[in-house]
Design an enzyme around this catalytic site. Structure first.
Site, PDB file in Angstrom:
ATOM      1  N   TYR A 143       0.819  -1.205   0.000  1.00  0.00           N
ATOM      2  CA  TYR A 143       0.000   0.000   0.000  1.00  0.00           C
ATOM      3  C   TYR A 143       0.856   1.260   0.000  1.00  0.00           C
ATOM      4  CZ  TYR A 143      -4.724  -1.850   0.636  1.00  0.00           C
ATOM      5  OH  TYR A 143      -5.945  -2.440   0.451  1.00  0.00           O
ATOM      6  N   LYS A 194       3.097 -15.207   2.164  1.00  0.00           N
ATOM      7  CA  LYS A 194       3.425 -16.072   1.028  1.00  0.00           C
ATOM      8  C   LYS A 194       4.935 -16.285   1.041  1.00  0.00           C
ATOM      9  CE  LYS A 194       1.439 -17.037  -2.534  1.00  0.00           C
ATOM     10  NZ  LYS A 194       1.036 -18.398  -3.028  1.00  0.00           N
ATOM     11  N   ASP A 227      -2.973 -17.908   0.226  1.00  0.00           N
ATOM     12  CA  ASP A 227      -3.969 -18.539  -0.648  1.00  0.00           C
ATOM     13  C   ASP A 227      -4.666 -19.690   0.070  1.00  0.00           C
ATOM     14  OD1 ASP A 227      -1.522 -19.863  -0.646  1.00  0.00           O
ATOM     15  OD2 ASP A 227      -1.652 -20.527  -2.726  1.00  0.00           O
ATOM     16  N   ASP A 251      -6.412  -7.089   3.670  1.00  0.00           N
ATOM     17  CA  ASP A 251      -7.538  -6.437   2.989  1.00  0.00           C
ATOM     18  C   ASP A 251      -8.444  -7.499   2.375  1.00  0.00           C
ATOM     19  OD1 ASP A 251      -9.024  -4.288   1.834  1.00  0.00           O
ATOM     20  OD2 ASP A 251      -8.000  -4.661  -0.074  1.00  0.00           O
ATOM     21  N   ASP A 255     -12.246  -9.209   3.941  1.00  0.00           N
ATOM     22  CA  ASP A 255     -13.516  -9.167   3.198  1.00  0.00           C
ATOM     23  C   ASP A 255     -14.135 -10.564   3.138  1.00  0.00           C
ATOM     24  OD1 ASP A 255     -13.476  -6.443   2.634  1.00  0.00           O
ATOM     25  OD2 ASP A 255     -14.015  -6.731   0.524  1.00  0.00           O
TER      26      ASP A 255
HETATM   27  C1  IPM Z   1     -10.482  -1.338   3.517  1.00  0.00           C
HETATM   28  C2  IPM Z   1     -10.724  -0.691   2.186  1.00  0.00           C
HETATM   29  C3  IPM Z   1      -9.589   0.270   1.910  1.00  0.00           C
HETATM   30  C4  IPM Z   1      -8.324  -0.530   1.785  1.00  0.00           C
HETATM   31  C5  IPM Z   1      -9.792   1.203   0.713  1.00  0.00           C
HETATM   32  C6  IPM Z   1     -11.079   1.976   0.807  1.00  0.00           C
HETATM   33  C7  IPM Z   1      -8.632   2.144   0.542  1.00  0.00           C
HETATM   34  O1  IPM Z   1     -10.863  -1.660   1.204  1.00  0.00           O
HETATM   35  O2  IPM Z   1     -10.399  -0.602   4.512  1.00  0.00           O
HETATM   36  O3  IPM Z   1     -10.419  -2.568   3.578  1.00  0.00           O
HETATM   37  O4  IPM Z   1      -8.015  -1.072   0.712  1.00  0.00           O
HETATM   38  O5  IPM Z   1      -7.605  -0.630   2.792  1.00  0.00           O
HETATM   39 MG    MG Z   2     -10.923  -3.654   1.932  1.00  0.00          MG
END
Ligand code: IPM
Ligand code: MG
Length: 370
Positions: A143, A194, A227, A251, A255
């Protein structure tokens, strides 16, 4: 009486302001019923800051965030700002806050509320009772790594570059947070990278292993490739207690973990910095979900992730575990009572708006405190 609870509220874009409105009601409730006063100020971040100031967060706002005891953030971004230059996109506001405040440890719990176990796309028995904590490194890795950019090549084609980079101190400080959390939970930590293809992953594994041997050998430590972790999360998620991983894997895995619970609209997060000399720790709390522009301003969004983020704020920044428990119990009760926003709607339940969900939550808080 002066309050030492300086809270900066950044509702942001899309559904951010409407879910934050419900948090304000909980803040008011705390004020009236528990005599806990917060010194609240509000400011702009993301697209709304671009509209007002031309940039996604101003120096003044960052300064205020640094001086606050905690920051509550709604969500940033939306189609209106999609075509802006990368350097001033709404997301850069959030990334700058994370970086400037040095919020290196991002805590993303994925827990399944009993009433929602059936809302998961996975089989109920796989997820019922699930309670995992992903600790995502938040201020390093690809990032922020340099070099980065898009360059023109002599032959007219282009080259895009990002750099995955981690240093020993960056790995150790986030691993410590994860080991400490594991100790307060089921005492198990899975470190994810990884190492089979990336040197930064090899280093990650070596440093975590060394730290484990030196300071945390009482915690059960395992390692997993990212993975495989993605696969294990949807195959048998309850095998995990705490997961620690880098910024990008975190990240993605968070999710995936979020969706196990049935809705992104339920999940809070905390981003923490180091404890400073005065014992204070910079912190920002935000829901895992985004700004959801498609449903913004329709009083449809689920305010529970934002409210649960406030509960994490009470727990981690203000040492108010009892009040945090109260909010979490109220959330459970509201769900058990059958109320659902659209995102978690199930057959036979009552579909309600953001505001009605907030009403119900405040009523439950009243009952619990009675
Ligand atoms: C998160 C989001 C952010 C990230 C974006 C909005 C920059 O996806 O907080 O998970 O990638 O960190
Ligand atoms: Mg995210």
């Amino acid at each position: 009486m002066a309050s030492n609870k300086k809270l900066l509220v950044l509702p942001g874009d899309g559904i951010g302001p409407e879910v934050m409105r419900e948090v304000f009601r909980v803040v008011d409730w705390m004020d009236k019923r528990r005599a806990v006063t917060f010194d609240v100020s509000e400011d702009l971040v993301g697209g709304c800051a671009i509209d007002a100031h031309g940039i996604p967060v101003t120096d003044e706002t960052v300064g205020q965030a640094m001086e606050s005891d905690a920051v509550l953030l709604g969500a940033v971004g939306g189609p209106k700002w999609d075509n802006l230059d990368f350097s001033i996109k709404p997301e850069r506001g959030l990334l700058r806050l994370r970086k400037d405040m040095e919020l290196f440890a991002n805590l993303r719990p994925a827990m399944v509320f009993d009433a929602l176990a059936e809302a998961s796309t996975l089989k109920t028995d796989l997820v019922a009772g699930l309670n995992i904590m992903i600790v995502r490194e938040l201020t390093g890795g690809v990032y922020f790594g340099e070099p980065r950019g898009i360059e023109e090549l002599p032959d007219g084609t282009r080259r895009g570059v990002n750099t995955q980079v981690y240093t020993t101190p960056e790995i150790i400080r986030v691993a410590k947070v994860a080991f400490e959390l594991a100790r307060k939970r089921d005492n198990r930590l899975c470190s994810v990278e990884k190492a089979n293809v990336m040197e930064s992953g090899v280093l990650w594994r070596e440093e975590v292993t060394k730290l484990h041997g030196e300071e945390y050998s009482d915690v059960e430590l395992s390692h997993m490739y990212a993975d495989n972790c993605a696969m294990q999360l949807v195959r048998a998620p309850k095998q995990f207690d705490v997961i620690v991983t880098d910024n990008l894997f975190g990240d993605m895995l968070s999710d995936a973990a979020a969706m196990l619970t049935g809705s992104l609209g339920m999940l809070p997060s905390a981003s923490l910095g180091d404890v400073d000399a005065t014992g204070r720790r910079k912190a920002l709390y935000e829901p895992v979900h985004g700004s959801a522009p498609d449903i913004a301003s329709q009083d449809m969004a689920n305010p529970l992730a934002m409210i649960l983020s406030f509960s994490m704020c009470l727990r981690y920044s203000f040492d108010m575990g009892e009040e945090a428990d109260l909010i979490e119990t109220a959330v459970e009760k509201v769900l058990a009572g059958g109320l659902r926003t659209a995102d978690i709607m199930q057959p036979g339940k009552a579909k309600v708006s953001t505001t009605v969900m907030g009403d119900a939550l405040v009523r439950e808080l009243d009952k619990l405190a009675a």
